[in-house]
Write an enzyme that holds these catalytic residues in place. Sequence first.
Site, PDB file in Angstrom:
ATOM      1  N   ARG A  69      43.563  -3.077  14.986  1.00  0.00           N
ATOM      2  CA  ARG A  69      44.344  -2.403  14.012  1.00  0.00           C
ATOM      3  C   ARG A  69      44.144  -0.799  14.190  1.00  0.00           C
ATOM      4  NH1 ARG A  69      42.270  -3.333   9.759  1.00  0.00           N
ATOM      5  NH2 ARG A  69      40.751  -4.532  10.122  1.00  0.00           N
ATOM      6  N   CYS A 250      33.318  -9.777  10.409  1.00  0.00           N
ATOM      7  CA  CYS A 250      31.983 -10.161   9.697  1.00  0.00           C
ATOM      8  C   CYS A 250      31.666 -11.642   9.465  1.00  0.00           C
ATOM      9  CB  CYS A 250      31.841  -9.258   8.240  1.00  0.00           C
ATOM     10  SG  CYS A 250      31.716  -7.473   8.898  1.00  0.00           S
ATOM     11  N   ASP A 503      23.598 -22.320   9.384  1.00  0.00           N
ATOM     12  CA  ASP A 503      22.374 -22.387   8.346  1.00  0.00           C
ATOM     13  C   ASP A 503      22.840 -21.538   7.120  1.00  0.00           C
ATOM     14  OD1 ASP A 503      20.222 -24.045   9.566  1.00  0.00           O
ATOM     15  OD2 ASP A 503      20.201 -22.369  11.008  1.00  0.00           O
TER      16      ASP A 503
HETATM   17  P1  GTP Z   1      38.462 -11.091  11.144  1.00  0.00           P
HETATM   18  O1  GTP Z   1      39.130 -12.091  12.136  1.00  0.00           O
HETATM   19  O2  GTP Z   1      38.415  -9.830  12.058  1.00  0.00           O
HETATM   20  O3  GTP Z   1      38.770 -10.974   9.791  1.00  0.00           O
HETATM   21  O4  GTP Z   1      36.675 -11.479  11.489  1.00  0.00           O
HETATM   22  P2  GTP Z   1      36.007 -12.646  10.654  1.00  0.00           P
HETATM   23  O5  GTP Z   1      35.678 -12.183   9.424  1.00  0.00           O
HETATM   24  O6  GTP Z   1      36.602 -14.045  10.723  1.00  0.00           O
HETATM   25  O7  GTP Z   1      34.676 -12.871  11.565  1.00  0.00           O
HETATM   26  P3  GTP Z   1      34.146 -13.898  12.600  1.00  0.00           P
HETATM   27  O8  GTP Z   1      33.798 -15.100  11.841  1.00  0.00           O
HETATM   28  O9  GTP Z   1      35.241 -14.159  13.575  1.00  0.00           O
HETATM   29  O10 GTP Z   1      32.842 -13.073  13.272  1.00  0.00           O
HETATM   30  C1  GTP Z   1      32.771 -12.090  13.881  1.00  0.00           C
HETATM   31  C2  GTP Z   1      31.536 -11.898  14.518  1.00  0.00           C
HETATM   32  O11 GTP Z   1      30.373 -12.183  13.740  1.00  0.00           O
HETATM   33  C3  GTP Z   1      31.178 -12.891  15.823  1.00  0.00           C
HETATM   34  O12 GTP Z   1      30.806 -11.981  16.735  1.00  0.00           O
HETATM   35  C4  GTP Z   1      30.059 -13.654  15.095  1.00  0.00           C
HETATM   36  O13 GTP Z   1      29.528 -14.490  16.437  1.00  0.00           O
HETATM   37  C5  GTP Z   1      29.377 -13.004  14.123  1.00  0.00           C
HETATM   38  N1  GTP Z   1      29.011 -13.850  13.100  1.00  0.00           N
HETATM   39  C6  GTP Z   1      29.628 -14.661  12.205  1.00  0.00           C
HETATM   40  N2  GTP Z   1      28.913 -15.110  11.409  1.00  0.00           N
HETATM   41  C7  GTP Z   1      27.547 -14.901  11.618  1.00  0.00           C
HETATM   42  C8  GTP Z   1      26.178 -15.006  11.030  1.00  0.00           C
HETATM   43  O14 GTP Z   1      25.816 -16.051  10.219  1.00  0.00           O
HETATM   44  N3  GTP Z   1      25.191 -14.395  11.609  1.00  0.00           N
HETATM   45  C9  GTP Z   1      25.341 -13.378  12.500  1.00  0.00           C
HETATM   46  N4  GTP Z   1      24.103 -12.743  13.051  1.00  0.00           N
HETATM   47  N5  GTP Z   1      26.617 -13.180  13.245  1.00  0.00           N
HETATM   48  C10 GTP Z   1      27.509 -13.907  12.734  1.00  0.00           C
HETATM   49  C1  SPV Z   2      41.222  -8.301  10.874  1.00  0.00           C
HETATM   50  O1  SPV Z   2      41.117  -7.341  11.592  1.00  0.00           O
HETATM   51  O2  SPV Z   2      40.637  -8.689   9.733  1.00  0.00           O
HETATM   52  C2  SPV Z   2      41.852  -9.573  11.426  1.00  0.00           C
HETATM   53  C3  SPV Z   2      42.313  -9.330  12.724  1.00  0.00           C
HETATM   54  O3  SPV Z   2      41.781 -10.728  10.955  1.00  0.00           O
HETATM   55  S1  SPV Z   2      44.090  -8.502  12.679  1.00  0.00           S
HETATM   56  O4  SPV Z   2      44.823  -9.585  12.666  1.00  0.00           O
HETATM   57  O5  SPV Z   2      44.155  -7.820  13.668  1.00  0.00           O
HETATM   58  O6  SPV Z   2      43.946  -7.755  11.414  1.00  0.00           O
END
Ligand code: GTP
Ligand code: SPV
Length: 594
Positions: A69, A250, A503
């Site tokens: 984005r 995140c 966890d």
């Molecule tokens: P968007 O699709 O961009 O909105 O992201 P999201 O919030 O769904 O994030 P996602 O669950 O894909 O995690 C993003 C990154 O954070 C990945 O590389 C994961 O491995 C890492 N991650 C997710 N949960 C944890 C956690 O509990 N601990 C740690 N250390 N890393 C995490």
């Molecule tokens: C984000 O960036 O929060 C996403 C991926 O979920 S996108 O659809 O590119 O916004």
Amino acid sequence: MTNNKHVLGWIDEMAALVQPDKIVWIDGSEEQAEALRAEACSTGELIKLNEELLPNCYLHRTAVNDVARVEGRTFICTSKKEDAGNINNWMEKNECYEKLSKLYKGSYKGRTMYVIPYSMGVVGSDFAKIGVELTDSIYVVLNMLIMTRVGKNVIDALGDSADFIKGLHAKKDIDEENRYICHFPEDNTIWSINSGYGGNVLLGKKCFALRIASYLGRKEGWMAEHMLILGVEYPDGEVKYISAAFPSACGKTNLAMLIPPAIYAKKGYKVWTVGDDIAWIRVGEDGRLYAVNPENGFFGVAPGTNEKSNPNALATTKSGCIFTNVCHDLDNNTVWWEGLDNNPPKNALNWRGEKWDYTKYDKADKVGTSGAHPNSRFTAMATNCPCISSEFNSLKGVPLSAIIFGGRRAKTAPLVYESRNWQHGTFVGSIMASETTAAASGAVGVVRRDPMAMRPFVGYNMGDYFRHWLDMGKKIPNAPKIFHVNWFRTDADGNFIWPGFGDNMRVLMWILARCEGKVDAVETPIGFVPKAEDINIEELDGVTVDTIKELLTIDKQSWLEDVANIKEFYAQVGERVPAELYDELATLEENLTK
Ligand code: GTP
Ligand code: SPV
Ligand code: MN
């Protein structure tokens, strides 16, 4: 497909502007989708992957300058600047239409205009809203077919109404200097040009379901939030629902698909996914908040997804999936990304489509040396997900017991804390901060304030958005409790202290126990934190009660630095920041100094 004169009139007008060779309506049928996949494969837009290992899966590469984005080129275009506020980029709407019309002019020459009628939310439900996206990209069509509900039933549900969101997307030249993602909330309109990447072009997602919807939600008395929704099933079969807002990349998808640790699984606890990115939330007849996921699929971060961290997400990608900017394993025509396993393919192309040497991988230069781009993604069908909730298609949504905010903070924020009430909870959301990630272009790892994880997604003035949260609180007799979590605290060597992933259930269980009044807490200057011994660490290697104590410490000095930063941020948001939030800020400062 339709006689709706509002839809037809608008398509005529847009077609006169962009001048396509032909116009094709997307009807949601498998035959049409299959023909489009075949066409995209013939031009190289898609690569068909190994049918045995990854049935009906495809790989797509975006342009190298178009991988995330672009917040700097995303605009809220209203008549008056104060309605967009200081946090959004603003353009006067007529000026923007004029400027972009020049770019759009003739941009579809030699191309097809695809007309995608789609619904965000279950077609015909009270929550659902309809959009029509015009695009010149087959990749966009195929992604929208997964991410939204597309087809003739949508246009039938619209009938003669003019109540739909008009989206115009043109790839044009993928010129980043002339890339614009523009929103016209006063006109239910989105214009996107010169990108082919995810959140910039799948207009149902961030553009509609967050930016336009947040504007509509304020007008109509509901909320559109950057939140996952999950259900925790207890051994007796009761399910409690939680929504959680974390900034991009995140951990929303990971938490939404969480696998309970053995200590819970063996007792019969289960976790069900309702959504992983967006929640539309309304007050129900019983005075509780009800949430739906308006999407129909997952556009998830690929790197880091593996059999251990998120087996449910991995399973979801095994068929009918589109992979974007991942590494292509040429030996068996499959895909790979950093963190999938410890066997990087030896004969492979990187996300740019160049021959890739895994031995040159340098963690410090992921974009330059990795096989998959750090923001590479999978587009997967919700129905593929092994833990999809039985309420995924619910018409009335799921009742929320708790709302969680969370950021990526190496220091400052404790593992978990609870707000004192809705107003304080709104304050906790408004002061969220997180380190930036690869999900948006720009520097990675810089702490910035990201209220409610909505900084890039509020379609109006951020001060008014805070006011809307406070106003909603007054309309919810049985409001969920509001919490804040941080899975990302690091030790002196920069390693994550908390194991995270599955966890995190241990923290969710404390949160739900608090909601039921079943466990005590300790009052601190920032809110309530658990007694360290109340976070269950049974069968958790390397974590002791002292580790939990460390994760729960509140360092007054770093919090006071945060207070100073929050003051600056509030000043930047401007005069519409509600007085109640300044009161909360004063209380926080007082608590930290006494
Ligand atoms: P968007 O699709 O961009 O909105 O992201 P999201 O919030 O769904 O994030 P996602 O669950 O894909 O995690 C993003 C990154 O954070 C990945 O590389 C994961 O491995 C890492 N991650 C997710 N949960 C944890 C956690 O509990 N601990 C740690 N250390 N890393 C995490
Ligand atoms: C984000 O960036 O929060 C996403 C991926 O979920 S996108 O659809 O590119 O916004
Ligand atoms: Mn997101």
